[in-house]
Motif scaffolding. Structure first.
Motif, mmCIF file in Angstrom:
data_model
loop_
_atom_site.group_PDB
_atom_site.id
_atom_site.type_symbol
_atom_site.label_atom_id
_atom_site.label_comp_id
_atom_site.label_asym_id
_atom_site.label_seq_id
_atom_site.Cartn_x
_atom_site.Cartn_y
_atom_site.Cartn_z
ATOM 1 N N LEU A 158 26.053 -6.987 12.986
ATOM 2 C CA LEU A 158 26.487 -6.550 14.311
ATOM 3 C C LEU A 158 25.404 -5.739 15.005
ATOM 4 O O LEU A 158 25.153 -5.900 16.203
ATOM 5 C CB LEU A 158 27.766 -5.714 14.185
ATOM 6 N N TYR A 162 24.243 -7.706 18.234
ATOM 7 C CA TYR A 162 24.911 -7.171 19.428
ATOM 8 C C TYR A 162 24.125 -6.026 20.064
ATOM 9 O O TYR A 162 24.007 -5.949 21.289
ATOM 10 C CB TYR A 162 26.317 -6.704 19.056
ATOM 11 N N PHE A 163 23.585 -5.116 19.234
ATOM 12 C CA PHE A 163 22.883 -3.949 19.775
ATOM 13 C C PHE A 163 21.359 -4.099 19.741
ATOM 14 O O PHE A 163 20.650 -3.215 20.212
ATOM 15 C CB PHE A 163 23.279 -2.694 18.986
ATOM 16 N N ASP A 164 20.858 -5.198 19.165
ATOM 17 C CA ASP A 164 19.417 -5.468 19.085
ATOM 18 C C ASP A 164 18.674 -4.300 18.417
ATOM 19 O O ASP A 164 17.643 -3.817 18.902
ATOM 20 C CB ASP A 164 18.847 -5.719 20.479
#
Length: 206
Positions: A158, A162-164
């Motif tokens: 994740l 999603y947050f790189d």
């Protein structure tokens, strides 16, 4: 350090309560000279007490020792012990978007045991200790270990997708375990001493 002292104190109180009836027939006997021992810090004593008295939490102990061993190995591989660069962390098993795109899926697991410096390691082990002390006795070693890896792998994937973010450490796994512990504490499935330890841990994090 506070968590270690609290845990050792809880364990010593449990042992005292179970051994009271054994000490009734003990009387004053001839005193033998006691050898003086070298002073040991409270934290060291707490660690020794915890390792001796918590045989029902083997998974937590194995995970902590694995993190310590992996950190020592990464330092020997060239990672800075205090403030490593991102490329050093990623080079010894950290998880990045580029690594996932290159098919290096094994990093979702190895990243759990790679820590960016000694401070990151100590904070992560404090969290892991608190969650393991609370949850492993309830879930059992096997279910606790499976839950740890599920939470850690999910958090790593994740974080990257999603947050790189570049992912390393057990923070994601321990926060997932805390999420499991919260309803157990709220509904008082744990006894009072575990709820106090959980509350103290949350206070320390905040």
């Amino acid at each position: 350090c506070l968590l270690l002292v609290l845990a050792a104190e809880f364990d010593s109180q449990e042992k005292k309560s179970t051994q009271k009836h054994i000490q009734k027939r003990k009387h004053i006997q001839k005193q033998k000279p006691v050898k003086k021992r070298a002073p040991v810090s409270d934290v060291s004593k707490s660690l020794v007490v915890w390792f001796k008295n918590n045989k029902e939490r083997p998974a937590t102990l194995v995970l902590i020792l694995t993190c310590i061993g992996a950190f020592i190995l990464t330092v020997f591989m060239g990672m800075d012990i205090i403030d490593p660069l991102s490329r050093q962390v990623n080079g010894v098993g950290g998880l990045t978007m580029d690594a996932l795109q290159a098919g290096q899926y094994w990093r979702v697991v190895t990243a759990l045991f790679v820590h960016a410096g000694i401070i990151h390691l100590v904070m992560s082990l404090g969290m892991l200790f608190a969650t393991g002390y609370i949850l492993e006795k309830v879930l059992g070693p096997i279910r606790f270990t499976i839950t740890f890896f599920i939470c850690g792998i999910f958090a790593n994937v994740l974080g990257v997708l999603y947050f790189d973010m570049d992912m390393a450490g057990v923070w994601g796994a321990t926060f997932g375990l805390f999420g499991i512990a919260i309803p157990l504490v709220v509904f008082k499935i744990f006894n009072k001493k575990y709820r106090e330890l959980f509350g103290g841990t949350i206070a320390a994090i905040l």
